[in-house]
Write a protein that holds these residues in place. Structure first.
Motif, PDB file in Angstrom:
ATOM      1  N   SER A 592       0.859  -1.186   0.000  1.00  0.00           N
ATOM      2  CA  SER A 592       0.000   0.000   0.000  1.00  0.00           C
ATOM      3  C   SER A 592       0.894   1.234   0.000  1.00  0.00           C
ATOM      4  O   SER A 592       2.087   1.152   0.323  1.00  0.00           O
ATOM      5  N   ALA A 690      -5.663  -4.242  -0.815  1.00  0.00           N
ATOM      6  CA  ALA A 690      -5.846  -2.838  -1.215  1.00  0.00           C
ATOM      7  C   ALA A 690      -7.239  -2.380  -0.796  1.00  0.00           C
ATOM      8  O   ALA A 690      -8.230  -3.083  -1.025  1.00  0.00           O
ATOM      9  N   ARG A 692      -9.837   1.187  -0.864  1.00  0.00           N
ATOM     10  CA  ARG A 692     -10.037   2.511  -1.451  1.00  0.00           C
ATOM     11  C   ARG A 692     -11.164   3.227  -0.710  1.00  0.00           C
ATOM     12  O   ARG A 692     -12.297   2.759  -0.694  1.00  0.00           O
ATOM     13  N   VAL A 697      -6.640   5.164  -2.761  1.00  0.00           N
ATOM     14  CA  VAL A 697      -5.961   4.001  -2.208  1.00  0.00           C
ATOM     15  C   VAL A 697      -5.336   4.384  -0.870  1.00  0.00           C
ATOM     16  O   VAL A 697      -4.569   5.345  -0.773  1.00  0.00           O
TER      17      VAL A 697
END
Length: 701
Positions: A592, A690, A692, A697
Motif C-alpha cells: 500500500s 488494497a 479505497r 488508495v
C-alpha cells in the motif's frame, strides 16, 4: 398452422420468373463443379468438447528428486516386502516418510517401540532404510515431538548420518501437533503440559539446535495447518494469533521447510475431484505467511505436503476416481511450490466396503493392498496396486527430476491439464478426464512450442487397462479423445529449430530486492551462454505478458497497481532470438502507499477454519472532513465472502466488497470509523491487499 410433419395444403405452382430460372441454372452449374469448400467443411471434424492450451514460456518450477512420495508406517507388516521397492521405483517415488503419521509421536527409535500402539516385525529404521535405498528415494523422518525429546532426535540424526551414513536430509518435528487438544479436538499424542503453538515453537528451536549440532546439513521442518482447514484461524484463549502465525513468528528464520497435510473431503467423487481447485490458493497463502515472517529467508524455505488423500474415511479410496485425484492433486501441488507430495499411505487396511465405478472399493487409504478384510470381503493379494498407484505412476510419463513444469489450462470443468518441458526439449501433456460417463474430445494449442510432424507418444490409463498402456497412434499433436474416467499423457517432440535455446541455460530463480506500492525490483542468477538480454514475463493463466527486460541480472517493474499480486519468470534470449527454459516462478504482491489521505486496518478477531469475524477501521488523513464515506476492496481468493455486517452497509458482489457509512470522518486523523462483519471462506482466508476510501488508495496499518 398445421402440426409439424403434417401434409400441407396443395398449392398452385406459380409461373417461373427469369430471376428464378437464372438462380436454378446457377445452382446446377455450381453442383457440376468439383467439390472444394463445401466438401472441406463437410469433412472437417466437429468442434472439440474442450480446448487445452499449453504455454512453454510460463514456468511453474522444476521437478525435485523428492517430488513424488509415499508414507510408510511401523504397524505395516508389508512395509519392506521386496515387491514394495520394485513397485515404488517403477512409480518414480523419490521420498518415503517414516515412521507413520500420528504413530510418530509415540515412537522411540532406539528400542523400536510405540507405547499404546502396534509395531509390526521387520519395520525398524534400518529395515526401512533398506527399502528406501532399493527404491532410490530419500527418507523423510518424523522426530517424536509428542513423547520425545530434542536429545532423542539428535541421537537419531547421529545414528542415521554419522554412524550409518544414510544421508537422511529431511526431518519433521512431530506430526499433526495442532491436533493435541489445544483447540478442543485431540488425536495427536502430546505429553507436554503446555500444548500451545508457542510451546511447540520453542521446542522446534530446541530440536533444531540439537539436531544440527550433530549434522549441520539436515533440513528441519515445522508443522503448519493448511490454510482454510481446521484449525486454521482458530485462536486459543489468551493468545494473539492462530497456530501458523504464532509458530512462524518464532521459527521462520530457523527452519528449512514447513509441513502441511491435505485431505480433500467431499461427499462424492465429483466433489473430491473438484476440491483440487482450492490447492493453488491454499498453498499461495502458505508462501505468503512465509514471506511475511521469514522475509528474505522465505526463498530458501520449502513447502512439503507430507500427507495427502481424498478423505479420512470409508469410500472412494481404492477406486478409479482416487487414481485420477492422485495424478491431478499431486501435480497441482508441485506446480504451486511444493517440493515433495507424500501419499497417505503405502499400505493402510480395508475399511468401509462400497462399489465405485463398478468395482469394489475397499475403503483403504493405501496405494497397495495389504490383504486385509472387512467382514467377509477381503482385499486382493498383498502389494496388488490400487488405482492411486497408477495415478502416481502416470506422472513418470509426464516428467522426471530436473524437468520444468509449464502452464496448461483447460476450458472444460471435466478435463484438467498439466504440462512439463523435458530437459531434451520434448513437451509432455497430462490430460485427466473426470467424467465417468462420456469421452471428451480435446483440441490442443501451444505457445512457445511447435510440435514436430508425426504422432505423439501416448500413454493411457483407462477402464480395461491393468497398467499404463501404450496408446501411440490414437492422437495427434492437435487433437485427442479421452476415454471416460481416464488419464492420458502425450509426449511431443519439437519441430527442428524450435524449442528452448540450445546455447543458453535457464536463469536462476528471481528474488525481490525491493517492493513498493507500484514497483518491484528483481534480481536473478545469470544464465550461461551467449545471452543478449533477459526478459521478465508475468503469467496470466496460460498467457504471458512482458513486464520488463534487462541486459543484466536485475530489472525494476513499474506502474503496478497497489496491492496487486504478480507471478513472474525470467527467460534468457540468445543471439538467434530463441528463449531459454523459463526460470522458477516468483510470486509477489505490491504494498500500500507509504503516504495517503486515508489509512485502514483490517483485523481478523476470530476464526474457525471456514468462517471468521473481522473488524475494519478507517481514518481520514486529508485536510478536509468527509461526510458520508464508501470503502471498496477485493477478496484475494474466490472462496471468501461476507455473510453479515454491522455499523455499515456491506455488499459483496462476486468477490468485490462495497461498504458505505453515514458518519463524519474528521480531517487529519481526528476520528475513525469502524465496522465489523462475519465472513466465510471455502479455502484460504488471506487479508485484502488494497482498500479505497472514496476512490483513494489507503495505507494499510
Amino acid at each position: 398452422m398445421p402440426p409439424l410433419h403434417s401434409t400441407p395444403r396443395r398449392l398452385r405452382r406459380p409461373a417461373r420468373t427469369a430471376a428464378a430460372l437464372a438462380a436454378t441454372l446457377t445452382a446446377a452449374l455450381l453442383a457440376a463443379l468439383p467439390a472444394t469448400g463445401q466438401a472441406a467443411a463437410a469433412d472437417a471434424p466437429p468442434p472439440a468438447d474442450v480446448d487445452v492450451t499449453v504455454n512453454a514460456h510460463a514456468g511453474l518450477g522444476v521437478l525435485d528428486e523428492t517430488a513424488r512420495g509415499v508414507n510408510a508406517a511401523i504397524w505395516d507388516s508389508h512395509m519392506n516386502d521386496p515387491e514394495v521397492a520394485t513397485l515404488m521405483k517403477a512409480a518414480g517415488v523419490g521420498a518415503m516418510r517414516y515412521p507413520g503419521g500420528s504413530y510418530s509421536d509415540i515412537y522411540h527409535w532406539k528400542d523400536h517401540t510405540a507405547p499404546g500402539g502396534y509395531v509390526a516385525p521387520g519395520t525398524g529404521f534400518d529395515d526401512f532404510m533398506g527399502t528406501v535405498k532399493a527404491t532410490g528415494a530419500q527418507p523423510v523422518i518424523i522426530a517424536n515431538y509428542g513423547s520425545g525429546t530434542p536429545q532423542e532426535a539428535a541421537d537419531w540424526v547421529r545414528y542415521a548420518n554419522v554412524e550409518k551414513h544414510y544421508g537422511a536430509k529431511y526431518w519433521e518435528i512431530g506430526n499433526e501437533i495442532y491436533g493435541n487438544g489445544h483447540y478442543g479436538s485431540g488425536w495427536e499424542n502430546d505429553i507436554h503440559a503446555d500444548k500451545s503453538p508457542a510451546e511447540y515453537a520453542r521446542q522446534v528451536l530446541a530440536y533444531a539446535a540439537a539436531m544440527k549440532a550433530v549434522d549441520p546439513t539436515v533440513k528441519i521442518g515445522a508443522v503448519l495447518t493448511m490454510p482454510g482447514n481446521w484449525p486454521d484461524g482458530v485462536i486459543g484463549d489468551g493468545e494473539a494469533a492462530d497456530w501458523n502465525h504464532t509458530v512462524l513468528a518464532a521459527v521462520a528464520h530457523d527452519v528449512d521447510f514447513v509441513s502441511v497435510h491435505w485431505y480433500a473431503g467431499g461427499d462424492n467423487a465429483d466433489q473430491a475431484l473438484a476440491k483440487v481447485a482450492q490447492l493453488p490458493g491454499e498453498l499461495r497463502e502458505v508462501r505468503s505467511q512465509l514471506d511475511r515472517y521469514a522475509g528474505a529467508d522465505s526463498a530458501r524455505i520449502g513447502i512439503a505436503m507430507t500427507e495427502i488423500n481424498t478423505n479420512t474415511g470409508g469410500s472412494r479410496l481404492t477406486g478409479r476416481p482416487n487414481g485420477l485425484f492422485t495424478a491431478d492433486a499431486v501435480m497441482t501441488a508441485l506446480e504451486n511450490g511444493v517440493f515433495t507430495v507424500d501419499w497417505w499411505d503405502t499400505h493402510n487396511g480395508a475399511d468401509g466396503i462400497t462399489t465405485v465405478d463398478g468395482e469394489t472399493d475397499y475403503g483403504d487409504m493405501g496405494m497397495l493392498s495389504n490383504a486385509t478384510c472387512t467382514g467377509t470381503v477381503c482385499e486382493p493379494a498383498a502389494n496388488t496396486p490400487f488405482h492411486p498407484y497408477y495415478g502416481l505412476k502416470m506422472l513418470t510419463a509426464l516428467g522426471s527430476t530436473g524437468d520444468t513444469m509449464v502452464a496448461a489450462g483447460s476450458t472444460g470443468r471435466q478435463v484438467s491439464a498439466h504440462a512439463v518441458q523435458r530437459a531434451n526439449g520434448d513437451l509432455s501433456v497430462l490430460l485427466v478426464n473426470k467424467d465417468p460417463n462420456a469421452a471428451q474430445s480435446v483440441d490442443l494449442h501451444y505457445s512457445g512450442f511447435t510440435p514436430a510432424a508425426g504422432t505423439p507418444d501416448v500413454r493411457r490409463y483407462a477402464r480395461g487397462d491393468s497398467d499404463l498402456a501404450n496408446a501411440t497412434g490414437t492422437a495427434s499433436a492437435s487433437r485427442v479423445s479421452l476415454p471416460p474416467y481416464s488419464l492420458t499423457t502425450l509426449t511431443l517432440h519439437p519441430k527442428a529449430g524450435s524449442g528452448p535455446s540450445p546455447v543458453v541455460s535457464t536463469p536462476g530463480a528471481p528474488r525481490t530486492t525491493a517492493v513498493t506500492d507500484t514497483s518491484a525490483t528483481l534480481s536473478w542468477g545469470a544464465s550461461t551462454g551467449s545471452v543478449t538480454r533477459y526478459e521478465v514475463y508475468e503469467r496470466l493463466g496460460t498467457n504471458v505478458q512482458l513486464l520488463g527486460e534487462s541486459t543484466g541480472t536485475s530489472a525494476t517493474l513499474r506502474n503496478l497497481p497497489p496491492g496487486s499480486t504478480h507471478t513472474v519468470s525470467v527467460l534468457a534470449r540468445d543471439a538467434a532470438g530463441r528463449l531459454s527454459v523459463p526460470s522458477v516462478p516468483l510470486t509477489f504482491t505490491t504494498g500500500s502507499p507509504q503516504r495517503s489521505n486515508c489509512a485502514v486496518t483490517y483485523h481478523v478477531d476470530s476464526g474457525w477454519g471456514n468462517g471468521f469475524v473481522a473488524t475494519v477501521t478507517l481514518t481520514n488523513l486529508a485536510d478536509t472532513a468527509i461526510d458520508g464515506w464508501s470503502l471498496d476492496f477485493d477478496w484475494p481468493t474466490p472462496g471468501q465472502s461476507v455473510s453479515s455486517a454491522w455499523n455499515a452497509s456491506v455488499t459483496d458482489n462476486g468477490g468485490r466488497v462495497h461498504v458505505t457509512g453515514d458518519g463524519r470522518l474528521a480531517p487529519k486523523g481526528g476520528s475513525t470509523a469502524s465496522f465489523g462483519f462475519v465472513g466465510a471462506n471455502d479455502g484460504p482466508n488471506p487479508a485484502p491487499t488494497a482498500f479505497r476510501l472514496n476512490g483513494t488508495v489507503c495505507t494499510i496499518g
